[in-house]
Design an enzyme around this catalytic site. Structure first.
Site, mmCIF file in Angstrom:
data_model
loop_
_atom_site.group_PDB
_atom_site.id
_atom_site.type_symbol
_atom_site.label_atom_id
_atom_site.label_comp_id
_atom_site.label_asym_id
_atom_site.label_seq_id
_atom_site.Cartn_x
_atom_site.Cartn_y
_atom_site.Cartn_z
ATOM 1 N N ARG A 109 -3.013 27.386 45.129
ATOM 2 C CA ARG A 109 -4.346 27.675 44.580
ATOM 3 C C ARG A 109 -5.401 27.511 45.676
ATOM 4 N NH1 ARG A 109 -6.436 30.325 40.227
ATOM 5 N NH2 ARG A 109 -8.032 29.167 39.096
ATOM 6 N N THR A 400 -5.367 39.489 38.830
ATOM 7 C CA THR A 400 -4.059 38.812 38.781
ATOM 8 C C THR A 400 -2.845 39.720 38.587
ATOM 9 O OG1 THR A 400 -5.182 36.880 37.900
ATOM 10 C CG2 THR A 400 -2.825 36.882 37.703
ATOM 11 N N ASP A 440 -13.795 30.157 38.787
ATOM 12 C CA ASP A 440 -12.959 29.544 37.738
ATOM 13 C C ASP A 440 -13.362 28.082 37.504
ATOM 14 O OD1 ASP A 440 -11.476 31.669 36.910
ATOM 15 O OD2 ASP A 440 -9.611 31.074 37.864
ATOM 16 N N GLY A 486 -4.342 38.195 33.158
ATOM 17 C CA GLY A 486 -5.284 38.420 32.060
ATOM 18 C C GLY A 486 -6.117 37.213 31.713
ATOM 19 N N GLY A 487 -6.504 36.440 32.737
ATOM 20 C CA GLY A 487 -7.418 35.321 32.519
ATOM 21 C C GLY A 487 -6.902 34.362 31.465
HETATM 22 N N1 GLU Z 1 -8.243 33.429 38.107
HETATM 23 C C1 GLU Z 1 -7.651 33.358 36.809
HETATM 24 C C2 GLU Z 1 -6.843 32.110 36.665
HETATM 25 O O1 GLU Z 1 -6.376 31.569 37.613
HETATM 26 C C3 GLU Z 1 -6.787 34.528 36.506
HETATM 27 C C4 GLU Z 1 -7.574 35.757 36.500
HETATM 28 C C5 GLU Z 1 -7.094 36.773 35.566
HETATM 29 O O2 GLU Z 1 -5.902 36.919 35.324
HETATM 30 O O3 GLU Z 1 -7.935 37.453 35.020
HETATM 31 O O4 GLU Z 1 -6.675 31.657 35.589
#
Ligand code: GLU
Length: 581
Positions: A109, A400, A440, A486-487
């Site tokens: 990360r 992602t 995030d 997908g966040g």
């Molecule tokens: N940055 C997001 C995360 O680490 C994922 C972003 C996404 O998939 O839209 O949870």
């Protein structure tokens, strides 16, 4: 009604045991059979969000590479062909499930620069800045982690030379790759990010400012050169020297808000081996990525809280099954909001959050007949009083890519890689986009006078939703490896896929194709155009008052063991593909 669930657990807490697994129910973890490592050779498989990236991984398997070799080659190829989602300018999480039952997780990360402090995202008026204002600035960029992750896992599990892993990606960048329909849609709708730099504009847009048409072959010689340099000189060529200096200079010069990232921040970056977070759902051992990701704890809580219901008997067409799924999500996301952050900086009660007694007790609030009036976080074992934490408020984003690889020795890698939102911060260095992962973090460091677990701190990693997951059956055999993009929907996509396969007996591809119902709070979002829309009246009758039909950002990839051997599965909503060796 505010519900608090106090439970007592005798399970020893394993927080802080660096590479030991953290278990939801330590006592009932089935021991892997001793002879598992000698199991018959498997055909290798790669499932990824783009067939060209899956092919890059399979090329490594054919050359005698390991699942880790294939995963690294896939990550690198995605940097070229799916730059809107992931790449070497971002970070990721890697879960390796060995055929002998050992699970290893590595955290790549991104980190906040050391100069970052809790007021990082606050304006002069002390209020949080606008989300896109922060994204398209230096403030959002974290020190990229994917190449240090790759270095770490290649050193331990690589079978092919480091430089070989780069060859498919170099060829794609040098010789060109075709603009697909999906990529074109991103270039059209996200041009404020993709074309934020002159470099990005020149690569993907015509003189008229329009995205290059579908089918255009794009060459990215700068990226080919960057990859060639790292292939020949190793990852230090990314983390020091001209590349690191350019990242620092570009983020320092970014408008409207420069960042204080230094070449030293980049040089100091380390990937971290962390203990896998595991628990038993019915008979299956589910393992995944712990903090700074909320992935494993959230996936496991959703599943475990459903264990006392006969999901198999209810089946996929039952509105009650989807109602129960929604209720379990609400409980799981309340805990996630309150407790999850980077455990190197804040105390996260990881073992408590996946504790079997805690989740069983928390599940008692769920009724098949009606919706819970109000949901609040529980008090898992191991919370260090006083609980001086408060909800975060970071917005949701959609970038992602998840990919899964399996090698001939039966070892699998489940790896989620990201630049956070589409095309990350829009800042391009050496042909790749720099992430916007730091958005995030919670923009507000405090709420109601209490510090937020996911507040910004120098060197800290922002909380993630990414949930690379692996599953073993009661005999200790690896059966599924899965993950999604997908966040905040990611843990729900993974849990939905696992319920589909484990409870409803569906092949992974059909479980991935199931519609999604996402309920992180009081509202329920049902996937637009899906069969779930027909269940809205039944869900309303159960007491759900806010049911919103919406297009959701869904993209799951998996592999599964079947009677015919290992099979890969990709989301029919995406351009993803699974390729067998
Ligand atoms: N940055 C997001 C995360 O680490 C994922 C972003 C996404 O998939 O839209 O949870």
């Amino acid at each position: 009604m505010l519900q608090r669930f106090l439970t007592v657990s005798l399970v020893p807490l394993l927080i802080g045991a660096c590479t030991a697994e953290t278990h939801g129910n330590v006592a009932s973890v089935p021991a892997p059979p001793e002879n598992q490592a000698a199991a018959s050779p498997a055909r290798g498989v790669v499932s990824a969000a783009d067939p060209r990236a899956a092919e890059a991984g399979v090329e490594m398997l054919r050359a005698g590479g390991s699942a880790s070799d294939a995963a690294i080659a896939t990550m690198l190829a995605l940097t070229v062909v799916e730059p809107q989602s992931s790449g070497i300018g971002g970070g990721g999480f890697y879960v390796r499930a060995a055929a002998d039952g050992e699970v290893e997780t590595v955290d790549g990360r991104e980190t906040a620069p050391m100069a970052a402090s809790p007021d990082w995202f606050l304006g002069e008026d002390g209020k949080p800045r606008g989300f896109m204002e922060a994204v398209l600035s230096g403030l959002s960029v974290g020190v990229p982690g994917n190449l240090r992750l790759a270095q770490d896992v290649h050193a331990r599990h690589g079978k092919l030379p480091w430089a070989e892993l780069f060859q498919p990606a170099i060829a794609l960048a040098r010789d060109g790759f075709e603009i697909t329909e999906r990529f074109h849609e991103f270039l059209s709708t996200q041009s404020h990010r993709a074309a934020a730099s002159e470099e990005g504009k020149a690569l993907f847009y015509g003189d008229d400012g329009e995205p290059l048409p579908v089918g255009t072959i794009v060459k990215n010689p700068k990226l080919a050169a960057t990859l060639e340099m790292i292939a020949q000189q190793g990852p230090d060529a990314f983390y020091s020297g001209a590349n690191a200096e350019e990242i620092a200079a570009r983020t320092a010069a970014a408008t409207p808000h420069p960042a204080g990232m230094t070449a030293d921040d980049i040089a100091q970056y380390r990937a971290k081996q962390r203990g896998a977070v595991c628990g038993i759902y019915r008979v299956w051992r589910i393992c995944g990525m712990g903090p700074p990701s909320s992935g494993a704890t959230t996936v496991f809580a959703i599943l475990k809280q459903l264990e006392r219901f006969d999901m198999a008997a209810l089946g996929k067409d039952s509105p009650i099954a989807w109602h129960l799924f929604a209720e379990s999500q609400r409980l799981a996301y309340a805990d996630r909001e309150l407790y999850l952050g980077d455990s190197d900086f804040v105390s996260v009660p990881v073992a408590g959050l996946v504790d079997a007694d805690y989740l069983t007790s928390r599940s008692q609030a769920i009724s098949p007949d009606s919706t819970m009036a109000e949901v609040a976080a529980g008090t898992p074992p191991g919370v260090i009083p006083p609980i001086a934490l408060a909800d975060g408020d970071e917005p949701q984003e959609h970038g992602t890519s998840h990919f899964v690889t399996l090698d001939q020795w039966g070892n699998a890698v489940s790896y989620t890689s990201t630049v956070e939102g589409s095309f990350g911060s829009g800042i391009m260095v050496g042909g790749y986009y720099l992430n916007n992962e730091l958005t995030d973090f919670s923009f507000s460091p405090m709420k109601d006078g209490k510090p937020v677990a996911n507040r910004v701190q120098g060197g800290k990693r922002p909380r993630s939703s990414m949930a690379p997951t692996v599953v073993y059956d009661a005999d200790g055999q690896l059966v599924i490896a899965v993950g999604a993009a997908g966040g905040a929907t990611i843990p729900v996509q993974v849990a939905r896929t696992l319920i589909g396969v484990l409870d409803w007996g569906l092949p992974a591809r059909d479980a991935i194709a199931l519609p999604l119902l996402f309920s992180p709070g009081d509202a329920i979002f049902v996937e637009e155009g899906s069969s779930l829309e027909e269940m809205i009246p039944a869900l309303s009758a159960l007491g759900h008052s806010q049911i919103i039909s919406r297009r959701l950002p869904l993209k799951t990839n998996a592999i599964e063991r079947t009677g015919q051997g290992w099979i890969g599965a990709a989301d029919p909503r995406s351009e993803g593909a699974a390729i067998t060796q």
